[in-house]
Design a protein around this motif. Structure first.
Motif, short mmCIF file in Angstrom:
data_model
loop_
_atom_site.label_atom_id
_atom_site.label_comp_id
_atom_site.label_asym_id
_atom_site.label_seq_id
_atom_site.Cartn_x
_atom_site.Cartn_y
_atom_site.Cartn_z
N ARG A 145 -0.29 -6.25 1.08
CA ARG A 145 -0.26 -5.05 0.08
C ARG A 145 -1.77 -4.38 0.08
NH1 ARG A 145 0.79 -7.80 -5.22
NH2 ARG A 145 0.99 -5.63 -5.87
N THR A 146 -2.60 -4.95 0.67
CA THR A 146 -3.82 -4.50 0.62
C THR A 146 -3.88 -3.06 1.51
OG1 THR A 146 -5.09 -6.54 0.22
CG2 THR A 146 -6.42 -4.60 1.14
N ARG A 150 -6.07 -6.45 -3.73
CA ARG A 150 -4.79 -6.84 -4.72
C ARG A 150 -4.98 -8.09 -4.79
NH1 ARG A 150 -0.65 -2.89 -4.36
NH2 ARG A 150 -1.72 -0.64 -3.90
#
Length: 330
Positions: free
Chosen positions: A137-138, A68
């Protein structure tokens, strides 16, 4: 895992430069007999160069895992490189001048350099925070890898944040009782900097030292992922560690225990207590932490491995030849 060729290139080059700086500082330790604050004058840059070498490589590897905001992560990595280079240029330049780099407000020039270092550290911390948020967020295929990377980044940010406590005037400085009015801030708590210290690290043996939780916290970035890598390396040799669920549970225990260690060393330092001379309260707290980690490891190891999914054999289609047909039998 992404290839090493996909690592953040500027951070890799930066780490190589820092490694060369560590070699140069080691030469300085050997040929320059100057002493500053009761320590060899090249000891500080040597430790900083080594620390930035592993720090840069760790971030370069972690950015390669991110899926991301890769462009944002690339720029954040470049900010880490730029601010770190500025900080190391100031530290090295002050050593050449025979001056302290940290807490030095002796002259307007020294104060300006120390202020610039403070700004670079804040920007460096913010850039690392951006990288940490991207990693949060990955989506990782392996949950243990996600825990190791995210836990390492979060604890490293806390450890770096502890460094800001050192820039605050100590209790003695606020009371106006320090012998050197040209210094604001200190590594040590309860005693002046430069007293009796441990070999290699230079940590105080007579008072608290905030460099201890700062060091322990920042190197979570390497140690927790290395723990997971060790489990993965052991997997081919031990059936227990082939279980992804077991690796996840062990990484969780180690991450929580590591966070407890950072909290414990911070608490001990702020109480003005040397690392090697814990009182009864600190010993009890250490014992509780060790028992909790041991219990967590025991629970993780006792849980049975998750059953492997059973693959059902599919019937051969009419349009596909069967190896049991006459054409393929002897």
């Amino acid at each position: 895992m992404p290839s090493w060729r996909s690592w953040h290139r500027p951070l890799v080059v930066f780490s190589a430069v820092m490694a060369l700086g560590a070699v140069a500082s080691a030469v300085g330790l050997a040929v320059d007999d100057r002493v500053l604050v009761d320590a060899p004058i090249w000891a500080k840059p040597f430790k900083f160069y080594l620390s930035f070498t592993v720090y840069g490589l760790s971030l370069a590897w972690m950015l390669a895992q991110s899926t991301r905001g890769r462009r944002t992560g690339w720029w954040a990595g470049n900010v880490v490189v730029a601010t770190s280079l500025v900080e190391m240029a100031i530290i090295t330049g002050q050593v050449v001048r025979g001056k302290r780099s940290h807490f030095n407000v002796e002259t307007p020039f020294d104060q300006a350099l120390f202020t610039a270092m403070g700004i670079t550290v804040i920007v460096l911390w913010a850039a690392t925070l951006v990288i940490g948020l991207l990693l949060l967020r990955t989506r990782f295929a392996d949950r243990a890898t996600a825990w190791a990377i995210r836990g390492g980044v979060v604890i490293a940010l806390v450890g770096a944040g502890i460094g800001f406590l050192m820039t605050l005037p100590s209790a003695e400085q606020r009371a106006g009782g320090m012998e050197n009015p040209d210094v604001i801030g200190a590594h040590s708590v309860g005693v002046p900097d430069g007293g009796p210290s441990m070999p290699l690290t230079g940590w105080s043996t007579t008072g608290g030292d905030l460099r201890i939780p700062h060091f322990v916290g920042m190197h979570a970035l390497q140690l927790i992922p290395l723990f997971l890598i060790a489990l993965v390396v052991l997997a081919p040799r031990s059936a227990r560690f082939r279980d992804a669920g077991l690796r996840l549970r062990l990484v969780r225990v180690v991450t929580v225990g590591y966070a407890g260690l950072v909290a414990l060393t911070t608490w001990q330092a702020l109480r003005g207590q040397p690392l090697i001379r814990p009182d009864a309260v600190t010993l009890v707290a250490t014992g509780v932490l060790l028992v909790a980690v041991a219990a967590g490891v025991g629970v993780a190891l006792r849980r049975p491995p998750a059953p492997a999914p059973v693959q059902q054999k599919s019937e051969p289609r009419e349009s596909e030849p069967s190896f049991r047909s006459k054409e393929f039998t002897a």
